[in-house]
Design a protein around this motif. Structure first.
Motif, PDB file in Angstrom:
ATOM      1  N   LEU A 110       0.833  -1.195   0.000  1.00 14.81           N
ATOM      2  CA  LEU A 110       0.000   0.000   0.000  1.00 14.81           C
ATOM      3  C   LEU A 110       0.872   1.250   0.000  1.00 14.81           C
ATOM      4  N   MET A 111       1.935   1.183   0.784  1.00 16.26           N
ATOM      5  CA  MET A 111       2.807   2.338   0.911  1.00 16.26           C
ATOM      6  C   MET A 111       3.467   2.694  -0.420  1.00 16.26           C
ATOM      7  N   VAL A 112       3.897   1.675  -1.150  1.00 18.09           N
ATOM      8  CA  VAL A 112       4.546   1.933  -2.437  1.00 18.09           C
ATOM      9  C   VAL A 112       3.553   2.586  -3.400  1.00 18.09           C
ATOM     10  N   GLN A 113       2.283   2.195  -3.311  1.00 16.64           N
ATOM     11  CA  GLN A 113       1.275   2.796  -4.175  1.00 16.64           C
ATOM     12  C   GLN A 113       1.045   4.259  -3.859  1.00 16.64           C
ATOM     13  N   PHE A 114       1.118   4.582  -2.572  1.00 16.84           N
ATOM     14  CA  PHE A 114       0.629   5.870  -2.104  1.00 16.84           C
ATOM     15  C   PHE A 114       1.736   6.911  -1.946  1.00 16.84           C
ATOM     16  N   CYS A 115       2.952   6.483  -1.592  1.00 19.86           N
ATOM     17  CA  CYS A 115       3.980   7.435  -1.173  1.00 19.86           C
ATOM     18  C   CYS A 115       4.971   7.758  -2.283  1.00 19.86           C
TER      19      CYS A 115
END
Lengths: 308, 271
Positions: free
Chosen positions: B216-221
């Motif tokens: 999720l973090m890679v998608q968002f940040c």
């Protein structure tokens, strides 16, 4: 799905509703699935879709409003105390919260000794000690260190292992695991899932794995059931369902799983609020017709846009 | 702009114990630029939430900041006096907690909870606050006429969106989000984060995003820092963290997620 006699436990068109009209909630609507020895069935859906209601129905915590529960091909009668006790012994549950499901006042040894004494009465003296040691070793905990500890001295993953050992001590044939890893740290999740996989294979257990994380479902399960608003919307072989989802709700669920390959800024990754609403609305309409996509892959018919 | 919005320099935080201290954050430094989304990932107990609390000085004893600086546009947060601090919280740094949806007051209407914040910080009248509330609720896709409802009349995802709307109502410069969607299911999670991403583009605030879900973090940040036992062990762009992780721990963290498509990472038992 397949012939009912091979299943350890089967739900046959079970419904459960709470309250009375006009405030009636249909938490499960005509739900059918089967659990087989040595196989895992994953039950996937969002919060409020009826997953936990199904678990409680299987645990006989709720009595179904309609339909019946078949254990080894026979309906479970409530008036036969012996049969009921046998049922409760065979069907065991692992809870989501490892921090509140063990008694803080007792040692791990006690947590395993009690079920052994109650359910395996032929064990005497040293045999019980040996059985505890074997159980702890089986769930990959060191009996010499862990047995005398209290739950607060163990980590979440270790406690969940103790819970698994406890279900085995009772002599479970069916294990209902309700989100067993969602409160554990990411780095220990796989360990617990691997352990469940091993138990299933070595001891021919039937496992009902309840989760909202569809990625771990693929990791442990052979079959999958996707629930929405109390209905099973799609079911079948786990690989076929995940690789080739047919029901719009399953597609929505899969598209929302975090995928590091796709950034949020990518227009393809955008979920449109209106589409999501539409899928939810259509999927919630009760439907009787079932469409077979493949030999082991089925969906419930989707309501047409106008009729809904 | 050359100076980053938020600079954390050599931050060290201890939890004071009877005999020994526990070092929760150990010499951590990172920057967050204007309009950037910076992610902090790690297991429970690695100190990521401690950092989040320290940024708005919400940490309580026994936590103690031993050394380091937290600079917001060059001003050291640790030097603020109580009056300045009251002014600084929410107006410059807003926070969304993991159980944020439970942080709404159950006996007050949503409207009153907005008014509380808007009156304290901006001295708005009831009518002005109502107007602003309607505007903010529209931003998070909640019909404005529902501001007269109580928190229990909303679903978990909606409550979380209301908390985000309250956070954004003072136009903060940076929003700290500590596992904002962990208690929600994936579809709702996606809807909320997508909306935050759009709002970030519109209003240009920065986000410090904390989670354990690396995917999720890679998608968002934009950029990600990986924390292990109080230390920041790797810091890089999201693409690099995903495609080319350097530290062994980052690789291990990736390996602990079963992926939806393709081969499971660990050896699968033949069935």
């Amino acid at each position: 799905m397949s012939e009912p006699h091979s299943a350890i436990l089967a739900l046959d068109r079970i419904s459960k509703s709470f309250g009375r009209p006009p405030f009636q909630v249909n938490a499960a609507q005509s739900v059918s699935f089967e659990l087989h020895a040595g196989r895992t069935l994953a039950l996937v859906g969002e919060s409020g879709s009826g997953k936990t209601t199904c678990a409680r129905l299987v645990m006989r915590e709720y009595t179904p409003s309609d339909g019946q529960l078949l254990f080894k091909g026979k309906p479970v009668s409530t008036d036969n105390a012996k049969a009921l006790a046998a049922y409760r012994r065979s069907v065991q549950m692992i809870f989501q919260d490892p921090f509140s499901s063990l008694n803080p006042a007792h040692t791990i040894d006690y947590h395993l000794r009690r079920p052994l004494q109650l359910h395996q009465r032929d064990l005497r003296g040293k045999q019980v000690d040996a059985a505890i040691e074997e159980l702890l070793t089986r769930v990959k905990l060191d009996p010499r260190i862990v047995a005398q500890k209290h739950p607060h001295e163990l980590s979440g993953g270790q406690r969940q292992r103790v819970n698994i050992a406890r279900t085995l001590a009772v002599g479970a044939e069916v294990i209902v695991a309700d989100e067993p890893t969602s409160m554990l740290d990411v780095s220990v999740r796989l360990g617990v899932l691997n352990l469940l996989n091993e138990m299933k294979r070595d001891m021919k257990l039937a496992l009902l794995y309840i989760t909202h994380d569809i990625a771990t479902a693929r990791y442990v399960a052979e079959d999958i059931v996707v629930m929405y608003a109390g209905q099973i919307v799609e079911w079948g072989n786990v690989n076929k369902v995940i690789d080739n989802p047919q029901h719009p709700y399953t597609k929505l669920l899969l598209s929302a799983v975090p995928d590091p390959e796709m950034r949020f800024d990518d227009p393809k990754a955008q979920l449109k609020a209106a589409d999501v609403e539409e899928v939810r609305r259509l999927s919630a309409v009760p439907q009787d017709r079932v469409i077979a996509i493949d030999q082991d892959h089925f969906i419930r018919q989707v309501a047409s846009t106008r009729a809904a | 702009m050359t100076t980053p919005l938020l600079q954390v320099k050599n931050l060290t935080i201890d939890y004071i114990g009877d005999k020994t201290d526990f070092r929760a954050v150990d010499d951590v430094s990172f920057d967050v630029a204007h309009g950037e989304t910076f992610g902090l990932a790690g297991e429970s107990g690695c100190g990521k939430s401690t950092i989040a609390f320290a940024i708005s000085r919400l940490h309580k004893p026994p936590a103690l900041i031993r050394s380091g600086q937290i600079l917001l546009e060059g001003r050291d947060v640790l030097d603020l006096n109580p009056a300045q601090l009251r002014d600084f919280r929410w107006r410059e740094v807003a926070m969304v907690f993991q159980s944020a949806m439970n942080s709404l007051n159950p006996v007050l209407r949503v409207e009153a909870q907005f008014y509380d914040v808007l009156r304290t910080h901006q001295g708005m009248s009831k009518a002005q606050a109502r107007e602003r509330t309607a505007e903010m609720l529209r931003l998070v896709d909640i019909p404005p006429d529902r501001m007269k409802d109580y928190p229990h009349q909303f679903s978990g995802g909606m409550r979380q969106r209301i908390v985000i709307a309250i956070c954004l109502s003072l136009n903060p410069k940076i929003v700290v989000m500590d596992e904002p969607t962990t208690a929600l299911d994936v579809v709702v999670q996606r809807e909320i984060l997508q909306r935050i991403n759009e709002l970030r583009r519109t209003f240009g605030f920065s986000v410090l995003f904390i989670t354990h879900d690396l995917g999720l973090m890679v998608q968002f940040c934009d950029r990600i820092g990986i924390m292990l036992a109080g230390k920041l062990v790797e810091q890089n762009t999201a693409e690099k963290i995903y495609g080319d992780p350097q530290h062994d721990y980052t690789k291990k963290l990736w390996a602990s997620f079963p992926s939806l498509h393709g081969e499971p990472v660990m050896e699968r038992v033949p069935t």
